[in-house]
Design a protein around this motif. Structure first.
Motif, PDB file in Angstrom:
ATOM      1  N   ASP A 162      43.166  27.736  44.093  1.00 63.53           N
ATOM      2  CA  ASP A 162      43.132  28.269  42.603  1.00 63.53           C
ATOM      3  C   ASP A 162      44.056  27.325  42.281  1.00 63.53           C
ATOM      4  O   ASP A 162      44.242  26.111  42.339  1.00 63.53           O
ATOM      5  CB  ASP A 162      43.731  29.700  42.517  1.00 63.53           C
TER       6      ASP A 162
ATOM      7  N   ASP B 105      43.140  40.468  35.371  1.00 65.29           N
ATOM      8  CA  ASP B 105      43.737  40.117  36.814  1.00 65.29           C
ATOM      9  C   ASP B 105      43.966  41.411  37.562  1.00 65.29           C
ATOM     10  O   ASP B 105      44.665  42.397  37.198  1.00 65.29           O
ATOM     11  CB  ASP B 105      44.746  39.335  36.868  1.00 65.29           C
TER      12      ASP B 105
ATOM     13  N   ASP C 256      38.326  28.663  34.533  1.00 64.49           N
ATOM     14  CA  ASP C 256      38.976  29.931  33.949  1.00 64.49           C
ATOM     15  C   ASP C 256      39.066  29.552  32.479  1.00 64.49           C
ATOM     16  O   ASP C 256      39.838  28.544  32.264  1.00 64.49           O
ATOM     17  CB  ASP C 256      40.365  29.799  34.778  1.00 64.49           C
TER      18      ASP C 256
ATOM     19  N   ALA D  98      48.123  27.956  34.263  1.00 63.82           N
ATOM     20  CA  ALA D  98      49.457  27.715  34.857  1.00 63.82           C
ATOM     21  C   ALA D  98      49.847  26.470  33.927  1.00 63.82           C
ATOM     22  O   ALA D  98      50.957  25.973  34.357  1.00 63.82           O
ATOM     23  CB  ALA D  98      49.429  27.664  36.454  1.00 63.82           C
TER      24      ALA D  98
ATOM     25  N   ARG E 206      47.303  35.075  27.022  1.00 55.62           N
ATOM     26  CA  ARG E 206      47.238  34.027  27.893  1.00 55.62           C
ATOM     27  C   ARG E 206      47.168  32.623  27.140  1.00 55.62           C
ATOM     28  O   ARG E 206      47.281  31.525  27.714  1.00 55.62           O
ATOM     29  CB  ARG E 206      45.577  34.073  28.482  1.00 55.62           C
TER      30      ARG E 206
ATOM     31  N   TYR F 226      39.381  25.098  41.404  1.00 53.53           N
ATOM     32  CA  TYR F 226      39.714  25.501  40.060  1.00 53.53           C
ATOM     33  C   TYR F 226      39.861  24.823  38.933  1.00 53.53           C
ATOM     34  O   TYR F 226      40.451  23.715  38.984  1.00 53.53           O
ATOM     35  CB  TYR F 226      41.041  26.419  40.515  1.00 53.53           C
TER      36      TYR F 226
ATOM     37  N   TRP G 290      45.165  32.427  44.994  1.00 57.18           N
ATOM     38  CA  TRP G 290      46.225  32.838  44.238  1.00 57.18           C
ATOM     39  C   TRP G 290      46.719  34.154  44.367  1.00 57.18           C
ATOM     40  O   TRP G 290      48.210  34.198  44.095  1.00 57.18           O
ATOM     41  CB  TRP G 290      45.209  33.024  42.826  1.00 57.18           C
TER      42      TRP G 290
ATOM     43  N   MET H 282      39.540  39.121  42.821  1.00 62.85           N
ATOM     44  CA  MET H 282      39.640  39.041  44.421  1.00 62.85           C
ATOM     45  C   MET H 282      40.390  40.264  45.083  1.00 62.85           C
ATOM     46  O   MET H 282      40.998  41.198  44.385  1.00 62.85           O
ATOM     47  CB  MET H 282      40.551  37.608  44.605  1.00 62.85           C
TER      48      MET H 282
ATOM     49  N   ARG I 269      33.909  36.791  36.300  1.00 62.68           N
ATOM     50  CA  ARG I 269      34.823  37.985  36.250  1.00 62.68           C
ATOM     51  C   ARG I 269      34.471  38.980  35.139  1.00 62.68           C
ATOM     52  O   ARG I 269      34.013  38.664  34.090  1.00 62.68           O
ATOM     53  CB  ARG I 269      36.397  37.194  36.202  1.00 62.68           C
TER      54      ARG I 269
ATOM     55  N   CYS J 201      35.415  32.811  34.799  1.00 69.88           N
ATOM     56  CA  CYS J 201      36.463  33.526  34.509  1.00 69.88           C
ATOM     57  C   CYS J 201      36.879  33.703  33.458  1.00 69.88           C
ATOM     58  O   CYS J 201      37.443  32.634  32.721  1.00 69.88           O
ATOM     59  CB  CYS J 201      37.739  33.076  35.596  1.00 69.88           C
TER      60      CYS J 201
HETATM   61  C1  GLA Z   1      44.055  33.614  35.460  1.00 73.83           C
HETATM   62  C2  GLA Z   1      43.204  34.054  36.456  1.00 73.83           C
HETATM   63  C3  GLA Z   1      43.575  34.292  38.014  1.00 73.83           C
HETATM   64  C4  GLA Z   1      44.254  33.059  38.212  1.00 73.83           C
HETATM   65  C5  GLA Z   1      45.364  32.287  37.331  1.00 73.83           C
HETATM   66  C6  GLA Z   1      45.886  30.783  37.637  1.00 73.83           C
HETATM   67  O1  GLA Z   1      45.140  34.533  35.228  1.00 73.83           O
HETATM   68  O2  GLA Z   1      42.546  35.167  35.886  1.00 73.83           O
HETATM   69  O3  GLA Z   1      42.634  34.870  38.759  1.00 73.83           O
HETATM   70  O4  GLA Z   1      43.008  32.055  38.611  1.00 73.83           O
HETATM   71  O5  GLA Z   1      44.807  32.530  36.102  1.00 73.83           O
HETATM   72  O6  GLA Z   1      46.469  30.597  36.644  1.00 73.83           O
END
Ligand code: GLA
Length: 413
Positions: free
Chosen positions: A89, A232, A164, A137, A8, A128, A54, A264, A228, A208
């Protein structure tokens, strides 16, 4: 943490230091403070229910789509079933002005007007951000702007923030030290918590960071109302079950206002069968997980809607006792999970993860019930009468979900 965190952030292989960090951070957690709204009321006394953009829309989310989801949540009965939050999100963020105030990008012309619209429907709005400089992102994160961002969210009327980790991971990795990385992470999450509290607006605070470092041991101490516990989810049976059944052992870390979040829902997104989505929903309910639908509410099948709005399943998830369920036993791919409910009741899930139907049996003594209980088959909507043990054919990838009421009282809806 590391494979995923690296992916990430800086795309490099995990270092020994970060692996050690994973093992140690839970032990080094700070003293717990209570996750409350500024008014003193517990925020999220039951797991939050709502929708998040998302899983279905990812970056293709905009003002009109969000309004349409809110409309659908009201017209299709989801609001009546308990769903409340409409959560935007990643990818809403624009630039900052000269004063450092964040603005939405062109997809969201007026966030305050959008919040007003969502509120006018009897719903709540979620946003978010990231404690790092960039979101996952690549949009603007909140690092260095926490107080202003919290004030902006509150002024818009935001009711929920998913925060996040994303690019803050770069900074953590760069320290090369378990303790320093931990300090950075905790400080960052605490900082936004304090900023949200200072606004005086009750805002659900959703951490998150993909479940690294035993977050369930310290998420509440930095003000998290949920955190979380995993990477994902995907709309595939193997990934959903890897995550869901991987929650074994975490029940003791959840309580009203502080929930484990296995990500989710995927119900209605098309990658699983109805049987598999019932397994997904049943497991999330037994886990007292947040129920955040991740599909397009404007074009869902009656079957998906029925799964998301089954009142007995929602009642198991939202039970006021606020206890998370856990695994009772696993015999290969056959697992039995139970969740204590209010009024002495118990929910039990008989899960068949295998690729063939299988007979499963539960003895009520195994789930702490002495004597008989009235049993209600939740998905069948059927009273099974008083029983002490139950043997049933469970479909492949399926579940039989029971609500048990000790004693002789008749049950039913
Ligand atoms: C991460 C989070 C996801 C979502 C994306 C958005 O991967 O775990 O749930 O929020 O970022 O970029």
């Amino acid at each position: 943490m590391n494979a995923e965190l690296s992916r990430r952030t800086i795309g490099q292989a995990p270092s020994a230091v970060v692996i050690a960090m994973t093992m140690l951070i839970g032990i080094l957690a700070p003293v717990v403070c209570v996750a409350q709204g500024a008014s003193g009321a517990v925020v999220a006394p039951t797991p939050p229910m709502g929708w998040n953009s998302w899983n279905h829309f990812a970056a293709k989310i905009d003002d009109a789509t969000v309004r349409a989801q809110a409309d659908a949540m009201v017209s299709n009965g989801m609001r009546a079933a308990g769903y409340r939050y409409i959560n935007i999100d990643d990818t809403w963020e624009g630039g900052r002005d000269a004063e450092g105030v964040i603005h939405p990008n062109a997809k969201f012309p007026d966030m305050k007007a959008l919040a007003d619209y969502v509120h006018s429907k009897g719903l709540k709005l979620g946003l978010y951000s990231s404690p790092g400089p960039k979101t996952c992102a690549g949009y603007a994160g909140s690092e260095g702007h926490e107080i202003k961002d919290a004030q902006t969210y509150a002024a818009w009327g935001v009711d929920y923030l998913k925060y996040d980790l994303c690019s803050l991971g770069d900074k953590m990795l760069a320290t090369g030290s378990v303790e320093k990385a931990q300090a950075i992470e905790l400080e960052a999450y605490q900082k936004m918590h304090a900023a949200l509290m200072a606004t005086g607006r009750p805002i659900v605070y959703s951490l998150c960071q993909y479940g690294f470092s035993q977050v369930w041991r310290w998420g509440g101490s930095v003000g998290g109302n949920l955190w979380r516990t995993t990477g994902d989810i995907e709309d595939k049976f193997p990934r959903m079950t890897e995550i869901g059944f991987g929650q074994a052992g975490l029940s003791k870390y959840a309580k009203p206002g502080q929930w484990n979040d296995p990500d989710m829902l995927e119900v209605g997104n098309g990658g699983m069968t109805s049987t598999e989505y019932r397994t997904h929903m049943s497991l999330w309910a037994l886990l007292a997980a947040p129920l955040l639908a991740g599909n397009d509410l404007t074009s869902m099948s009656p079957g998906a809607l029925a799964i998301l709005t089954n009142p007995d399943v929602i009642a198991i998830d939202q039970d006021p006792l606020g206890r998370q369920g856990d695994r009772v036993r696993a015999e290969g791919p056959l697992e039995i999970w139970s969740k204590p409910l209010s009024q002495g009741r118990t929910a039990v899930g008989l899960f068949n993860r295998s690729d063939l139907p299988a007979y499963m049996e539960v003895d009520l003594a195994d789930v702490g019930i002495t004597g008989e209980a009235q049993a209600w088959d939740v998905w069948a909507g059927r009273d099974l009468g008083p029983l002490k043990r139950y043997r049933v054919l469970v479909p492949d990838h399926g579940v039989v979900l029971l609500r048990l009421t000790p004693g002789g009282r008749a049950v039913g809806r």
